[in-house]
Design a protein around this motif. Structure first.
Motif, PDB file in Angstrom:
ATOM      1  N   GLY A  93       0.799  -1.219  -0.058  1.00  0.00           N
ATOM      2  CA  GLY A  93      -0.010   0.026   0.009  1.00  0.00           C
ATOM      3  C   GLY A  93       0.760   1.341  -0.227  1.00  0.00           C
ATOM      4  O   GLY A  93       1.956   1.484  -0.639  1.00  0.00           O
ATOM      5  N   GLU A  94       0.295   2.365   0.681  1.00  0.00           N
ATOM      6  CA  GLU A  94       1.340   3.562   0.911  1.00  0.00           C
ATOM      7  C   GLU A  94       1.023   4.296   2.215  1.00  0.00           C
ATOM      8  O   GLU A  94       0.016   3.811   2.824  1.00  0.00           O
ATOM      9  N   VAL A  95       1.790   5.181   2.501  1.00  0.00           N
ATOM     10  CA  VAL A  95       1.579   5.866   3.631  1.00  0.00           C
ATOM     11  C   VAL A  95       1.538   7.606   3.244  1.00  0.00           C
ATOM     12  O   VAL A  95       2.133   7.816   2.406  1.00  0.00           O
ATOM     13  N   VAL A  96       0.505   8.286   3.871  1.00  0.00           N
ATOM     14  CA  VAL A  96       0.203   9.428   3.389  1.00  0.00           C
ATOM     15  C   VAL A  96       0.345  10.406   4.687  1.00  0.00           C
ATOM     16  O   VAL A  96      -0.253  10.149   5.827  1.00  0.00           O
ATOM     17  N   LEU A  97       1.513  11.185   5.030  1.00  0.00           N
ATOM     18  CA  LEU A  97       1.417  12.106   6.116  1.00  0.00           C
ATOM     19  C   LEU A  97       0.770  13.302   5.895  1.00  0.00           C
ATOM     20  O   LEU A  97       1.105  14.188   4.888  1.00  0.00           O
ATOM     21  N   VAL A  98      -0.211  13.514   6.742  1.00  0.00           N
ATOM     22  CA  VAL A  98      -1.127  14.806   6.630  1.00  0.00           C
ATOM     23  C   VAL A  98      -1.016  15.706   7.536  1.00  0.00           C
ATOM     24  O   VAL A  98      -1.216  15.107   8.931  1.00  0.00           O
ATOM     25  N   GLY A  99      -0.929  16.853   7.437  1.00  0.00           N
ATOM     26  CA  GLY A  99      -0.771  18.063   8.264  1.00  0.00           C
ATOM     27  C   GLY A  99      -2.178  18.535   8.353  1.00  0.00           C
ATOM     28  O   GLY A  99      -2.793  18.870   7.440  1.00  0.00           O
ATOM     29  N   GLY A 100      -2.761  18.402   9.557  1.00  0.00           N
ATOM     30  CA  GLY A 100      -4.117  18.467  10.121  1.00  0.00           C
ATOM     31  C   GLY A 100      -4.576  19.814  10.267  1.00  0.00           C
ATOM     32  O   GLY A 100      -5.868  20.059  10.387  1.00  0.00           O
ATOM     33  N   GLY A 101      -3.456  20.861  10.391  1.00  0.00           N
ATOM     34  CA  GLY A 101      -3.841  21.976  10.757  1.00  0.00           C
ATOM     35  C   GLY A 101      -3.978  22.200  12.336  1.00  0.00           C
ATOM     36  O   GLY A 101      -3.440  21.469  12.927  1.00  0.00           O
ATOM     37  N   TYR A 121       9.959  13.522   9.043  1.00  0.00           N
ATOM     38  CA  TYR A 121      11.006  12.950   8.292  1.00  0.00           C
ATOM     39  C   TYR A 121      11.234  11.568   8.774  1.00  0.00           C
ATOM     40  O   TYR A 121      11.591  10.805   7.864  1.00  0.00           O
ATOM     41  N   GLU A 122      11.421  11.412   9.929  1.00  0.00           N
ATOM     42  CA  GLU A 122      11.643  10.305  10.488  1.00  0.00           C
ATOM     43  C   GLU A 122      10.928   9.251   9.908  1.00  0.00           C
ATOM     44  O   GLU A 122      11.138   7.912   9.874  1.00  0.00           O
ATOM     45  N   GLU A 123       9.360   9.497  10.024  1.00  0.00           N
ATOM     46  CA  GLU A 123       8.417   8.632   9.182  1.00  0.00           C
ATOM     47  C   GLU A 123       8.732   8.219   8.043  1.00  0.00           C
ATOM     48  O   GLU A 123       8.684   7.298   7.573  1.00  0.00           O
ATOM     49  N   ILE A 124       9.001   9.283   6.924  1.00  0.00           N
ATOM     50  CA  ILE A 124       9.435   9.178   5.830  1.00  0.00           C
ATOM     51  C   ILE A 124      10.625   8.053   5.723  1.00  0.00           C
ATOM     52  O   ILE A 124      10.469   7.153   5.126  1.00  0.00           O
ATOM     53  N   VAL A 143       5.555   6.836   0.215  1.00  0.00           N
ATOM     54  CA  VAL A 143       4.993   7.792   1.002  1.00  0.00           C
ATOM     55  C   VAL A 143       4.890   9.134   0.444  1.00  0.00           C
ATOM     56  O   VAL A 143       5.720   9.592  -0.263  1.00  0.00           O
ATOM     57  N   GLN A 144       3.712   9.738   0.815  1.00  0.00           N
ATOM     58  CA  GLN A 144       3.480  11.010   0.302  1.00  0.00           C
ATOM     59  C   GLN A 144       3.657  12.043   1.418  1.00  0.00           C
ATOM     60  O   GLN A 144       3.168  11.623   2.613  1.00  0.00           O
ATOM     61  N   VAL A 145       3.460  13.137   1.152  1.00  0.00           N
ATOM     62  CA  VAL A 145       3.356  14.267   2.318  1.00  0.00           C
ATOM     63  C   VAL A 145       2.344  15.391   1.702  1.00  0.00           C
ATOM     64  O   VAL A 145       2.409  15.825   0.533  1.00  0.00           O
ATOM     65  N   ILE A 146       1.504  15.409   2.706  1.00  0.00           N
ATOM     66  CA  ILE A 146       0.328  16.739   2.565  1.00  0.00           C
ATOM     67  C   ILE A 146       0.484  17.789   3.410  1.00  0.00           C
ATOM     68  O   ILE A 146       0.151  17.480   4.624  1.00  0.00           O
ATOM     69  N   PRO A 147       1.305  18.970   3.322  1.00  0.00           N
ATOM     70  CA  PRO A 147       1.625  19.789   4.191  1.00  0.00           C
ATOM     71  C   PRO A 147       0.377  20.422   4.866  1.00  0.00           C
ATOM     72  O   PRO A 147      -0.802  20.391   4.214  1.00  0.00           O
TER      73      PRO A 147
END
Length: 331
Positions: A89-97, A185-188, A198-202
């Protein structure tokens, strides 16, 4: 949104958007690979000899065995039927505000809506994670509550990799932005080491959002030309502190402290001892953007006692500087 796939082989599954997937992967530095007709049709690097197959589940099993990420754009029902647990699958790091669910980005909200698994902190739009759980997503609480219950970062990394290795879309929901004291970054690194895309959503960082929703401009024309963010999770006299407090005290701009409620008094005393004016305005914004938001004014000299007297707690953003003396009336 950014993919960390440079130089990584990615298996492209045949389907209506396979050619689009391959082109996007090339643009992101990945090496799209495939088998059979799809490899010939869209010019993919063929998977190794001896694994040639026309069956998607066999190719996906090969990718799983070898830690190869998969880009599978077929309808969700087809993916589940054909791949079982063999698809990576994949991991998406999401910044929730800062907390209000309406302050998450459009991309972040979409990722939550599509997630199979959500690992969430206690900060950010937790309500949205609970909504996703109500429609069937697995919700895992991995909160790091200051001076209380803590889930080790190593365990968080393990959970992300485990669930993504089962072919699931995993969202790591974080308060604020993943890269502002968020250990994103550690999670990436953990994901890429395991061959997980892995994706990053600021996200909208609480550093700026907290003061903004309280009517405080961190950069005020005619008052300051600089802005400094500092983590206050350790006091100035700690051997773990990496902050040059003498240099900070000599600056005239706005200073923003996060994770600093417990140590605010010690930080203020150190800044004053190093030369910052004790009368410098200070403001504490507690629970920014949430129903329990409180905005409490003080000075550098009274900051610690004000926090104690008013019973202010986490999460809070502290603003120090002349700009903190200007609070707009909102609403």
């Amino acid at each position: 949104m950014s993919l960390v796939l440079t130089g990584v082989p990615v298996l492209v599954v045949d389907g209506p958007e396979a050619d689009v997937a391959a082109e996007l992967l090339r643009e992101q530095g990945a090496v799209p690979v495939g088998w059979g007709d799809v490899a010939t049709r869209i010019g993919l690097v063929r998977i190794p000899a001896g694994t040639e197959t026309t069956a998607a589940d066999e190719a996906l099993a090969w990718a799983h065995r070898n830690g190869i990420p998969v880009d599978d754009r077929r309808p969700r029902e087809e993916r589940k039927d054909a791949t079982s647990s063999s698809t990576v699958g994949e991991v998406v790091l999401v910044g929730g505000g800062p907390g209000d669910p309406e302050l998450i980005t459009v991309a972040g909200a979409k990722a939550l809506a599509e997630a199979d698994v959500i690992l969430t902190d206690h900060l950010g739009p937790v309500d949205l994670a609970e909504d996703a759980a109500a429609r069937g997503a697995e919700l895992i609480d991995v909160a790091k509550i200051p001076y209380s219950r803590q889930v080790a970062q190593e365990r968080i990394n393990e959970l992300m990799v485990e669930r993504a290795s089962e072919g699931k879309k995993v969202v790591r929901l974080k308060g604020g932005d993943p890269f502002i004291f968020g250990r994103g970054y550690e999670e990436i690194e953990a994901c890429t080491a395991a061959g997980i895309p892995v994706q990053v959503i600021p996200g909208v960082t609480s550093m700026t959002a907290g003061p903004a929703v309280a009517g405080i401009s961190l950069t005020h024309r005619g008052l300051n030309h600089d802005l400094t963010l500092v983590s206050g999770h350790v006091p100035p006299d700690s051997s773990k502190s990496l902050v040059d407090w003498t240099a900070l005290a000599g600056m005239t701009g706005t200073l923003v402290l996060i994770m600093a409620v417990k140590n605010a008094g010690a930080i203020a005393a150190e800044l004053i001892a190093q030369g910052r004016d004790a009368a410098t305005p200070a403001v504490v914004v507690e629970n920014a953007s949430m129903p329990g938001q409180r905005v409490t004014a003080a000075t550098l000299a009274t900051l610690g006692e004000t926090i104690e007297r008013e019973g202010l707690g986490h999460p809070a953003v502290i603003v120090i500087g002349d700009a903190a003396g200007h609070i707009a009336e909102l609403g």
